[in-house]
Enzyme design. Structure first.
Site, PDB file in Angstrom:
ATOM      1  N   ASP A  97       0.752  -1.289   0.137  1.00  0.00           N
ATOM      2  CA  ASP A  97       0.085  -0.123   0.038  1.00  0.00           C
ATOM      3  C   ASP A  97       0.837   1.279  -0.083  1.00  0.00           C
ATOM      4  O   ASP A  97       1.342   1.637  -1.019  1.00  0.00           O
ATOM      5  CB  ASP A  97      -0.877   0.058   1.074  1.00  0.00           C
ATOM      6  CG  ASP A  97      -2.004   1.017   1.075  1.00  0.00           C
ATOM      7  OD1 ASP A  97      -2.492   1.667   0.265  1.00  0.00           O
ATOM      8  OD2 ASP A  97      -2.337   1.218   2.486  1.00  0.00           O
ATOM      9  N   PHE A 146     -10.076  -0.675  -0.494  1.00  0.00           N
ATOM     10  CA  PHE A 146      -9.886  -1.357   0.695  1.00  0.00           C
ATOM     11  C   PHE A 146     -10.389  -2.871   0.548  1.00  0.00           C
ATOM     12  O   PHE A 146     -11.615  -3.208   0.255  1.00  0.00           O
ATOM     13  CB  PHE A 146     -10.333  -1.009   1.776  1.00  0.00           C
ATOM     14  CG  PHE A 146      -9.881  -1.363   3.113  1.00  0.00           C
ATOM     15  CD1 PHE A 146      -8.527  -0.830   3.386  1.00  0.00           C
ATOM     16  CD2 PHE A 146     -10.236  -2.588   3.801  1.00  0.00           C
ATOM     17  CE1 PHE A 146      -7.969  -1.370   4.552  1.00  0.00           C
ATOM     18  CE2 PHE A 146      -9.515  -3.028   4.734  1.00  0.00           C
ATOM     19  CZ  PHE A 146      -8.389  -2.612   5.281  1.00  0.00           C
ATOM     20  N   ASP A 153      -7.478  -8.683   5.957  1.00  0.00           N
ATOM     21  CA  ASP A 153      -8.374  -8.297   7.058  1.00  0.00           C
ATOM     22  C   ASP A 153      -9.149  -7.059   7.128  1.00  0.00           C
ATOM     23  O   ASP A 153      -8.437  -6.067   6.697  1.00  0.00           O
ATOM     24  CB  ASP A 153      -8.035  -8.681   8.344  1.00  0.00           C
ATOM     25  CG  ASP A 153      -6.876  -7.707   8.950  1.00  0.00           C
ATOM     26  OD1 ASP A 153      -6.004  -7.306   8.308  1.00  0.00           O
ATOM     27  OD2 ASP A 153      -7.517  -7.151   9.892  1.00  0.00           O
ATOM     28  N   ARG A 159     -10.260 -12.637   6.953  1.00  0.00           N
ATOM     29  CA  ARG A 159      -9.040 -13.353   6.211  1.00  0.00           C
ATOM     30  C   ARG A 159      -9.245 -14.504   5.657  1.00  0.00           C
ATOM     31  O   ARG A 159      -8.345 -15.157   4.920  1.00  0.00           O
ATOM     32  CB  ARG A 159      -7.862 -13.464   7.538  1.00  0.00           C
ATOM     33  CG  ARG A 159      -7.491 -12.080   8.099  1.00  0.00           C
ATOM     34  CD  ARG A 159      -6.383 -12.523   9.128  1.00  0.00           C
ATOM     35  NE  ARG A 159      -6.033 -11.536   9.802  1.00  0.00           N
ATOM     36  CZ  ARG A 159      -5.270 -10.508   9.572  1.00  0.00           C
ATOM     37  NH1 ARG A 159      -4.632 -10.284   8.353  1.00  0.00           N
ATOM     38  NH2 ARG A 159      -4.967  -9.295  10.650  1.00  0.00           N
TER      39      ARG A 159
HETATM   40  P1  IMP Z   1       1.829  -0.451   3.633  1.00  0.00           P
HETATM   41  O1  IMP Z   1       2.846  -0.270   4.882  1.00  0.00           O
HETATM   42  O2  IMP Z   1       1.001   1.144   3.811  1.00  0.00           O
HETATM   43  O3  IMP Z   1       2.452  -0.630   2.459  1.00  0.00           O
HETATM   44  O4  IMP Z   1       0.715  -1.257   4.384  1.00  0.00           O
HETATM   45  C1  IMP Z   1       0.922  -2.620   4.299  1.00  0.00           C
HETATM   46  C2  IMP Z   1       0.034  -3.193   4.974  1.00  0.00           C
HETATM   47  O5  IMP Z   1      -1.417  -2.533   5.204  1.00  0.00           O
HETATM   48  C3  IMP Z   1      -0.474  -4.586   4.612  1.00  0.00           C
HETATM   49  O6  IMP Z   1       0.320  -5.717   5.270  1.00  0.00           O
HETATM   50  C4  IMP Z   1      -1.839  -5.052   4.772  1.00  0.00           C
HETATM   51  O7  IMP Z   1      -1.669  -5.590   6.343  1.00  0.00           O
HETATM   52  C5  IMP Z   1      -2.282  -3.542   5.173  1.00  0.00           C
HETATM   53  N1  IMP Z   1      -3.536  -3.136   4.286  1.00  0.00           N
HETATM   54  C6  IMP Z   1      -3.162  -2.150   3.194  1.00  0.00           C
HETATM   55  N2  IMP Z   1      -4.164  -2.031   2.388  1.00  0.00           N
HETATM   56  C7  IMP Z   1      -4.818  -2.937   2.560  1.00  0.00           C
HETATM   57  C8  IMP Z   1      -6.278  -3.323   2.334  1.00  0.00           C
HETATM   58  O8  IMP Z   1      -6.816  -2.706   1.446  1.00  0.00           O
HETATM   59  N3  IMP Z   1      -6.865  -4.174   3.078  1.00  0.00           N
HETATM   60  C9  IMP Z   1      -6.284  -5.078   3.944  1.00  0.00           C
HETATM   61  N4  IMP Z   1      -5.123  -4.603   4.593  1.00  0.00           N
HETATM   62  C10 IMP Z   1      -4.392  -3.757   3.993  1.00  0.00           C
HETATM   63 MG    MG Z   2      -1.131  -6.959   7.369  1.00  0.00          MG
END
Ligand code: IMP
Ligand code: MG
Length: 173
Positions: A97, A146, A153, A159
């Site tokens: 993300d 999302f 989750d 999940r």
């Molecule tokens: P980042 O650190 O922003 O890249 O986020 C990564 C983490 O955020 C992932 O391991 C997910 O646990 C969570 N995450 C980001 N987007 C989503 C989503 O659309 N659904 C569920 N979890 C998400």
């Molecule tokens: Mg996660």
């Protein structure tokens, strides 16, 4: 709920990723590290499809607290990460993300003397990255929605779904 990627598509893409990894890591000491809890399905399916010797391990990282879709501070638990010195590591996560989680984990594992560290994500959300990190293997590019299921989750629910679905806007934030 709107199914974004059905289970057959996930399974066939995971099999393709496994083939790429077999080619890239033949005769190399591979350790797959799954980021818990989101990558548990991916780790289990991918590991069973790889026909070269590999170790599997987990690391825990999380930043969502409760029923929100914006991230809080990142908490990492590396108590179960085995020795990776001299080994080739692939870190697996459910989704890229902002990039904060994966880049922090790459930095942490890189400090332990592995021969190499690469990354694999099932999903990459377009237009969300704030930390420059380019996963080496990507399952699917998805729009900025999302999503839940196949490990992902919302407030620790969903999940277990075998597919990836979009969480309706009305049920969060
Ligand atoms: P980042 O650190 O922003 O890249 O986020 C990564 C983490 O955020 C992932 O391991 C997910 O646990 C969570 N995450 C980001 N987007 C989503 C989503 O659309 N659904 C569920 N979890 C998400
Ligand atoms: Mg996660």
């Amino acid at each position: 709920m709107e199914v974004l990627i059905d289970s057959e598509k996930i399974q066939s893409r995971v099999a393709e990723l496994a083939k790429m990894i077999e080619r890239d890591y033949e005769n190399r000491p591979l350790t797959l590290i799954g980021v818990m809890t989101g990558s548990m399905m991916l780790l289990a399916d991918l590991a069973r499809s790889i026909r070269i010797p590999a170790r599997i391990a987990v690391i825990q990282a999380g930043s969502y607290k409760g029923a929100v879709t914006e991230a809080g501070a990142l908490v990492i638990n590396d108590a179960f990460v085995p020795e990776v010195a001299g080994r080739d590591v692939i870190i697996l996560d459910d989704i890229l993300d902002t990039g904060h989680t994966l880049s922090a984990l790459v930095d942490l594992i890189a400090q332990r003397g592995p021969s190499s560290v690469k990354t694999l994500v099932l999903l990459r959300k377009t237009g969300r990255q704030v930390v420059a990190i380019d996963p080496d293997y990507i399952g699917f590019e998805i729009p900025n929605r999302f999503v839940i299921g196949y490990g992902l989750d919302f407030d620790d629910d969903y999940r277990h779904l075998p597919h990836v679905a979009v969480l309706p806007e009305s049920s969060h934030d």
